[in-house]
Motif scaffolding. Structure first.
Motif, PDB file in Angstrom:
ATOM      1  N   ILE A 163      45.710  56.487  46.868  1.00 33.00           N
ATOM      2  CA  ILE A 163      44.794  56.007  47.909  1.00 33.00           C
ATOM      3  C   ILE A 163      43.714  55.123  47.307  1.00 33.00           C
ATOM      4  N   SER A 164      43.146  55.551  46.191  1.00 35.18           N
ATOM      5  CA  SER A 164      42.119  54.754  45.521  1.00 35.18           C
ATOM      6  C   SER A 164      42.676  53.399  45.091  1.00 35.18           C
ATOM      7  N   GLU A 165      43.894  53.404  44.564  1.00 32.77           N
ATOM      8  CA  GLU A 165      44.528  52.155  44.131  1.00 32.77           C
ATOM      9  C   GLU A 165      44.747  51.221  45.317  1.00 32.77           C
ATOM     10  N   ALA A 166      45.138  51.779  46.468  1.00 35.29           N
ATOM     11  CA  ALA A 166      45.342  50.955  47.657  1.00 35.29           C
ATOM     12  C   ALA A 166      44.024  50.339  48.141  1.00 35.29           C
ATOM     13  N   ILE A 167      42.964  51.139  48.141  1.00 31.68           N
ATOM     14  CA  ILE A 167      41.653  50.608  48.530  1.00 31.68           C
ATOM     15  C   ILE A 167      41.282  49.424  47.651  1.00 31.68           C
ATOM     16  N   LEU A 168      41.512  49.560  46.354  1.00 27.86           N
ATOM     17  CA  LEU A 168      41.150  48.507  45.408  1.00 27.86           C
ATOM     18  C   LEU A 168      42.046  47.278  45.558  1.00 27.86           C
ATOM     19  N   LYS A 169      43.366  47.507  45.538  1.00 26.45           N
ATOM     20  CA  LYS A 169      44.312  46.399  45.464  1.00 26.45           C
ATOM     21  C   LYS A 169      44.583  45.744  46.823  1.00 26.45           C
ATOM     22  N   LYS A 170      44.633  46.544  47.883  1.00 27.70           N
ATOM     23  CA  LYS A 170      44.985  45.999  49.201  1.00 27.70           C
ATOM     24  C   LYS A 170      43.755  45.714  50.059  1.00 27.70           C
ATOM     25  N   GLY A 171      42.621  46.298  49.678  1.00 29.46           N
ATOM     26  CA  GLY A 171      41.401  46.092  50.445  1.00 29.46           C
ATOM     27  C   GLY A 171      40.384  45.224  49.737  1.00 29.46           C
ATOM     28  N   ILE A 172      39.872  45.710  48.615  1.00 24.90           N
ATOM     29  CA  ILE A 172      38.737  45.046  47.967  1.00 24.90           C
ATOM     30  C   ILE A 172      39.131  43.758  47.265  1.00 24.90           C
ATOM     31  N   GLU A 173      40.182  43.790  46.464  1.00 25.74           N
ATOM     32  CA  GLU A 173      40.533  42.599  45.694  1.00 25.74           C
ATOM     33  C   GLU A 173      40.864  41.389  46.570  1.00 25.74           C
ATOM     34  N   PRO A 174      41.602  41.549  47.678  1.00 20.64           N
ATOM     35  CA  PRO A 174      41.818  40.375  48.539  1.00 20.64           C
ATOM     36  C   PRO A 174      40.536  39.784  49.111  1.00 20.64           C
ATOM     37  N   SER A 175      39.485  40.594  49.204  1.00 19.57           N
ATOM     38  CA  SER A 175      38.223  40.093  49.753  1.00 19.57           C
ATOM     39  C   SER A 175      37.529  39.125  48.799  1.00 19.57           C
ATOM     40  N   PHE A 176      37.982  39.075  47.541  1.00 20.70           N
ATOM     41  CA  PHE A 176      37.434  38.122  46.574  1.00 20.70           C
ATOM     42  C   PHE A 176      38.344  36.904  46.406  1.00 20.70           C
ATOM     43  N   ASP A 177      39.387  36.845  47.214  1.00 20.02           N
ATOM     44  CA  ASP A 177      40.314  35.716  47.188  1.00 20.02           C
ATOM     45  C   ASP A 177      39.832  34.689  48.210  1.00 20.02           C
ATOM     46  N   ASP A 178      39.559  33.481  47.752  1.00 22.17           N
ATOM     47  CA  ASP A 178      39.001  32.456  48.633  1.00 22.17           C
ATOM     48  C   ASP A 178      39.934  32.074  49.778  1.00 22.17           C
ATOM     49  N   ARG A 179      41.200  32.447  49.689  1.00 25.62           N
ATOM     50  CA  ARG A 179      42.109  32.183  50.803  1.00 25.62           C
ATOM     51  C   ARG A 179      41.788  33.060  52.013  1.00 25.62           C
TER      52      ARG A 179
END
Length: 620
Positions: A163-179
């Protein structure tokens, strides 16, 4: 400059706060242990005390428990898109996980924990949370973050990791993608919702990723004022209307409440100009029929609003909950459809239902991008008169060409109405250019969105000026008259010289709509339009009889012009338009000579008696 100063001070406060790691929320210090989102360990007791004290609270609590029992046998949500959106699935996941987590924390029944765990593991296994429509990611991240944080002690190590990995990889990290992260600069609900959802994720996994928490919260504290300042200043009138107030404002409050609990500070965000006033906007948008003034892309029905309990506590004003108290007492049993319902029990944990009294003022005026005037003859009479006047601009996010339009409640019925929104996907699937607000956009060909479908004026069969703007220019609040006046001239630039509209409740008996029109060098054909669900009967050349549910309202026109009273069909011309059954357009048409001035009174009278109506310049 003021915005820069606010952001700078907020960031300094945040950085100072980061150095305080001792968990003592009573002193406004950060909390590092789970749970840290919204409801700290032991605070369930405040909720349980309310449940024991008030039957209304107990009913709400039992609704959630009953719904969670039903959820136990449901399969988890699946990654099924509706058009371009995963949003329905994200919202259902948030609803389920929030309510199941609440049920576990208040009952300690492990069935609820395991069912929430199953839901979170299912969405954690999705290939992604659909970052191309980032609202989907934000709500899914919030859902999983609440469950992870609230249920942390009972989750297996393997579940925590996934769950923690999903929050990081599918939630937070895409929010730093300029796309995907243009929400950071937006001035509307996307900013509020997306920043809130991602911040919940960062706060939930901060023990393992403290640098992520700092980065996400600092970014959100800098970004959210870009939406808050234009959305609430100066009076709290939310530009996107009733339903989007519930969306954008509720998630804004979720963000502020979460950082207050977890970090001990809100970084001054609650003091953003107009923000604490905005509860008055929502309160006054609801008529005595229980129906909202549903202008723009808005729904019609009133429901429980958790955020109102937060605002009532912050403002120390129980009267803000007058309509919420009525809604609590109705016990209609569908409150569990609200995906953030547990927040109501959290934010209302100190609410005294006995202290809630009717608001003192019967009129609410809000300026800003979508100015409104909202007035009523009484807060306690279910048959009271209610009038809502909408101004602003079609250029605002989710706006229609409804400038100068109004709704009217009286005798327990709605006589002047608004269609509200059409489902976006139904239009997008047909290829409609829905999100382009330019003058020649296909958006304005959608039947419900242009001026011909609203309770306003049209000239020569032309659209309103999509870039025009009107405000509430003046208003009255006297024992005999509640009134507001707006200059609509900018909406008809190039069509006429000027148009002004005044709307008043007179002596708690009549609604008066007065229009004063000055033409230019060419004649102008005016259409005065009313949308109603009542049965319409044209009585004579100045009078229309409206009837519904055994009640009657007369609409009487006063003018020296030779008007022709007419009705128009509400059946739309395009295959992509939604149907509008059991509704009618009624009003009049008249051709006004060049360089002429004419006035028109439209009086809504239940008895046929009429008041004297003066020129707008004399409305004092």
């Amino acid at each position: 400059m003021r915005q820069i100063v606010i952001l700078f001070l907020a960031l300094l406060t945040f950085l100072a706060c980061r150095g305080q790691r001792e968990p003592n929320p009573g002193e406004g210090k950060p909390v590092t242990m789970h749970p840290r989102l919204l409801l700290l360990e032991g605070e369930e007791q405040q909720i349980m005390a309310q449940i024991q004290k008030y039957p209304e609270w107990n009913t709400l609590h039992q609704e959630i428990i009953t719904e969670c029992n039903r959820m136990l046998t449901l399969p988890p949500v699946e990654r099924v898109l509706t058009g371009k959106r995963l949003l329905d699935q994200s919202r259902e996941c948030l609803r389920r996980v929030f309510q199941l987590s609440y049920a576990y924390r208040t009952t300690k029944n492990e069935q609820y924990l395991r069912r929430a765990e199953k839901e979170m593991l299912a969405v954690a296994a999705f290939q992604d949370w659909n970052p191309t429509h980032f609202l989907d990611v934000a709500e899914m991240t919030m859902a999983v973050a609440i469950g992870y944080d609230w249920l942390y002690a009972g989750l297996s190590a393997d579940s925590r990791s996934k769950i923690s990995e999903a929050i990081l990889k599918k939630g937070i990290e895409p929010s730093f993608d300029d796309r995907y992260n243009d929400f950071l600069t937006q001035e509307h609900n996307w900013n509020q919702v997306c920043n809130a959802g991602i911040a919940f994720g960062a706060l939930a996994i901060a023990a393992d990723h403290p640098e992520i928490e700092s980065k996400v919260v600092e970014r959100a504290v800098a970004s959210i004022p870009k939406a808050m300042l234009p959305s609430y200043e100066p009076d709290g009138a939310y530009p996107e209307g009733f339903s989007y107030w519930e969306y954008g404002t509720s998630f804004n409050v979720l963000f502020i409440s979460a950082i207050e609990k977890a970090l001990g500070k809100d970084f001054g965000l609650s003091q953003t100009p107009g923000f604490l006033k905005t509860a008055g906007f929502l309160q006054n948008m609801i008529g005595p029929t229980g129906l909202a003034h549903n202008w723009g892309d808005s729904g019609l029905n009133d429901g429980l609003s958790p955020a109102m309990f937060w605002f009532a506590e912050k403002n120390k004003d129980p009267s803000l909950l007058w309509t919420q108290k009525k809604r609590l007492s109705q016990k209609i049993g569908n409150n569990v459809h609200n995906r953030i319902l547990p927040a109501l029990l959290i934010w209302g944990a100190k609410t005294s239902l006995d202290a809630i009294s009717p608001p003192a003022k019967r009129q609410w005026i809000g300026q800003g991008p979508s100015p409104v005037a909202l007035m009523r003859s009484s807060w306690t009479d279910p048959n009271a008169i209610f009038v809502g006047l909408k101004t602003g601009s079609p250029a605002v996010n989710h706006a229609h060409m409804d400038i100068g339009s109004f709704v009217i409640d009286a005798q327990g019925e709605r006589w002047a109405m608004d269609f509200g929104m059409q489902d976006y996907n139904s239009l997008e699937q047909k290829g409609v250019d829905l999100w382009n607000r330019a003058q020649n956009s296909q958006r304005w060909e959608v039947f419900r969105l242009n001026n011909f479908a609203h309770n306003t004026l049209s000239f020569n069969g032309q659209l309103m000026n999509a870039g025009g703007f009107a405000k509430i220019d003046s208003w009255l609040d006297t024992p005999s008259q509640l009134a507001a006046i707006t200059d609509l001239s900018d909406m008809y630039a190039g069509q006429i010289n000027s148009a002004k509209r005044g709307i008043a409740i007179r002596d708690d008996k009549w609604v008066v709509v007065r229009d004063e029109v000055q033409t230019g060098d060419k004649p102008a054909k005016l259409r005065w339009n009313l949308l109603t669900a009542a049965n319409v009967k044209i009585i004579d050349d100045k009078t229309v009889e409206l009837t519904q549910k055994g009640k009657t309202m007369l609409l009487v026109f006063q003018t020296n012009a030779k008007i022709e009273i007419k009705t128009w069909s509400t059946t739309p011309p395009n295959d992509y338009d939604a149907p509008n059954p059991n509704t009618t357009f009624v009003g009049f048409e008249v051709t006004l000579p060049a360089n002429s001035f004419e006035m028109f009174n439209a009086i809504f009278s239940p008895s046929g008696a009429l008041p004297q109506v003066n020129p707008l310049v004399d409305w004092k």
